[in-house]
Design an enzyme around this catalytic site. Structure first.
Site, mmCIF file in Angstrom:
data_model
loop_
_atom_site.group_PDB
_atom_site.id
_atom_site.type_symbol
_atom_site.label_atom_id
_atom_site.label_comp_id
_atom_site.label_asym_id
_atom_site.label_seq_id
_atom_site.Cartn_x
_atom_site.Cartn_y
_atom_site.Cartn_z
ATOM 1 C CB CYS A 382 -0.923 -0.655 1.002
ATOM 2 S SG CYS A 382 -2.467 1.398 0.922
ATOM 3 C CG HIS A 507 -2.807 -3.583 3.538
ATOM 4 N ND1 HIS A 507 -1.917 -3.241 3.749
ATOM 5 C CD2 HIS A 507 -3.547 -2.037 3.081
ATOM 6 C CE1 HIS A 507 -1.938 -2.180 4.103
ATOM 7 N NE2 HIS A 507 -3.366 -1.519 3.348
ATOM 8 C CD GLU A 509 -0.621 -7.019 4.920
ATOM 9 O OE1 GLU A 509 -0.189 -7.086 3.651
ATOM 10 O OE2 GLU A 509 -0.346 -5.804 5.486
HETATM 11 N N1 GLN Z 1 -1.717 6.651 2.992
HETATM 12 C C1 GLN Z 1 -1.995 6.384 2.259
HETATM 13 C C2 GLN Z 1 -3.581 6.466 1.391
HETATM 14 O O1 GLN Z 1 -4.697 6.270 1.937
HETATM 15 C C3 GLN Z 1 -1.008 4.324 2.482
HETATM 16 C C4 GLN Z 1 -2.622 3.864 3.125
HETATM 17 C C5 GLN Z 1 -1.873 2.555 4.377
HETATM 18 O O2 GLN Z 1 -0.871 2.406 3.153
HETATM 19 N N2 GLN Z 1 -3.237 1.498 3.980
HETATM 20 O O3 GLN Z 1 -4.160 5.832 0.112
#
Ligand code: GLN
Length: 534
Positions: A382, A507, A509
């Site tokens: 992400c 994600h 994970e």
């Molecule tokens: N801050 C980033 C966003 O809002 C990444 C979010 C995250 O890593 N879950 O897109």
């Protein structure tokens, strides 16, 4: 007419928090599953937040996300990893959720003429909910974990609902407790006796007591707990510190848990078959190799903030028979002058996990650059993908001061920017791009080979995305956008052309299971282990 009578297990914690109720609940579920019974978990959390989405991982640990976008407690990760189930909003009940529901009902006039009360209205709502979940899942057993500790104000009405449930259904209460040793061999049962008495004063009698402990309990200590707490002696279980949480179902079963569960629930005793699970635990206990993975996050002081990532590494480690050591890297140190080569020294691979905001972000970008240039395997999750694109834009495509608008609104090159639908949103609860989304992988890409499929689905939690205005320039620079949303409008995955470097907007994970490691983590760890050999 119900053909079989559904059973309920309620797991409560006594004396103190942090005893690992989630792991005990998941282990009990695993034992039931291993006999061929279906078990579905529900967790009650007493706080008045509707969900965990607005909680700081520093205080509360990781926010776990389900397929349907529910943002919940990290225990849901434990359930999913142990039980290999995809849970949904129904499995999580919070104080906020249940009060919101009852107040909305009252406003609609559903209690017209009545004063609305904790008993029976709120408790009926709770009982209705747990029955509904059991019904929907057609589960043999509903496993209910009560968050918090017996005696808390927060979960009092929930325990009352469970007391009532036990009058109407077949309910087995399991109490988790802590038996301390004042000195080696001097084990103290009195706190547990008092805790069970407190439970009895609420009308609840546990039939199984699981003891966290400083040392294995002596036989006479177990007998003492049994006698004073009104529990059979074979239903007092040791729950010691273990090298791996995945060993707990095996250890509880060694002490006869399935026998006791079946007896107390009144269900047929079947053979417990752990199968592959047992072999994997064995491999974790006796690894044949080792890798050190750097995780460059912001909440590194609170490891629980990244628990799904460390567990995903454990799952992949078990697959390869490797012990995975994690080196937590505070990237603000790099911003203060330390070199990436110093903070990443001795690491076989780098993960930049999900994150928000400026602190440490520039240090992460520098670490990613170092990994790319030195062909150290990289996995960006992400925020880790977004920052890898920022790095690539700056260092390979020559877009000076490229950035994400999350950290620099005035950047001349906003390579990462708000998702269009996010621009208008101001409320913070459940408003990110949340939950499972499909992604189409480019044939022949590294990612496609790893997943062994062109269509995948992973879970998300973000507000920003790769700015489509820059996709062409990044691609011309050599970055591969190997995964896109089915409509092609969201860049879901990227990969470097050289070395192992993959970034995902999702994600992965969150979907890694002990019996089914997340493909990206397995491939990443494999790349790290192979690099050692060179
Ligand atoms: N801050 C980033 C966003 O809002 C990444 C979010 C995250 O890593 N879950 O897109």
């Amino acid at each position: 007419m119900q053909s079989k009578k559904r059973k309920f297990i309620v797991i409560v914690g006594s004396l103190m928090s942090g005893l690992g109720k989630g792991i005990v609940s998941a282990s009990v579920g695993k034992i039931l599953q291993s006999m061929g019974y279906s078990a579905v978990p529900i967790k009650f959390d007493g706080y008045l937040n509707v969900d965990c989405g607005t909680m700081n991982p520093f205080r509360h640990g990781e926010v776990f996300v389900l397929d349907d976008g529910t943002e919940c407690d990290l225990d849901f990760g434990t359930y999913e990893r142990f039980l290999n189930l995809n849970l949904n909003a129904d499995n999580s009940l919070t104080g906020g959720k249940i009060f919101k529901r009852i107040i909305e009902k009252e406003r609609r006039g559903e209690f017209l003429g009545r004063d609305v009360q904790i008993v029976p209205h709120l408790t009926d709502e709770i009982k209705g909910h747990v029955r509904m979940v059991g019904e929907k899942w057609n589960a043999d057993v509903v496993l209910i974990e009560v968050g918090g500790t017996v005696g808390d104000l927060e979960n009092g009405y929930f325990l009352e609902a469970m007391r009532q449930l036990a009058v109407e259904e077949d309910v087995l209460f399991i109490q988790l407790t802590y038996v301390m040793s004042i000195s080696p061999g001097e084990q103290k049962t009195k706190p547990t006796q008092h805790a069970t008495r407190l439970l009895s004063s609420l009308g609840i009698q546990p039939k199984v007591i699981v003891c966290r402990e400083d040392e294995p309990l002596d036989k006479d200590v177990k007998e003492k707990i049994a006698l004073f707490c009104n529990v059979k002696a074979d239903a007092i279980f040791d729950d010691p510190d273990l090298g791996s949480i995945y060993e707990l179902p095996l250890l509880l079963e060694k002490q006869g848990m399935s026998e006791v569960l079946c007896r107390e629930l009144g269900i047929a005793k079947k053979k417990v078959e752990f199968g592959e699970w047992e072999k994997l635990v064995e491999r974790i206990k006796n690894p044949s190799k080792e890798a050190t993975i750097a995780i460059a996050g912001k909440y590194t002081a609170v490891k629980d903030a990244y628990i799904s990532i460390s567990e995903a590494l454990v799952h992949s480690g078990a697959k390869f028979g490797a012990r995975v050591r994690v080196k937590w890297v505070e990237t603000s140190e790099v911003e203060k002058g330390k070199k990436p080569s110093e903070v990443l020294e001795g690491c076989d691979g780098l993960i930049v996990p999900g994150g928000f905001g400026k602190r440490g972000a520039e240090g992460k970008v520098e670490c990613i650059k170092w990994a790319r240039e030195n062909k150290v395997p990289y996995l960006g999750l992400c925020y880790g993908m977004q920052l890898a694109c920022v790095e690539y834009a700056r260092d390979v495509c020559g877009l000076k001061d490229a950035n994400t608008t999350e950290n620099d609104e005035k950047t001349p090159h906003p390579v990462v920017d708000f998702l269009p639908e996010q621009r208008k949103i101001t409320a913070k609860g459940a408003t990110m791009r949340l939950g499972a989304y499909d992604c189409v992988l480019e044939k022949g890409s590294v990612a496609c080979k790893i997943y062994g499929s062109e269509k995948i689905s992973e879970r998300h939690r973000h507000r920003y995305e790769i700015n489509n205005d820059y996709v062409k320039r990044l691609e011309e620079g050599g970055l591969g956008f190997c995964g896109k949303s089915p409509a092609g409008d969201i860049m879901e995955m990227m990969e470097w052309k050289e070395g192992f470097g993959i970034g995902t907007q999702a994600h992965p994970e969150l979907k890694s299971r002990f019996l089914a490691p997340a493909p990206l983590f397995a491939a990443f760890l494999d790349a790290c282990l192979k690099r050692q050999k060179k």
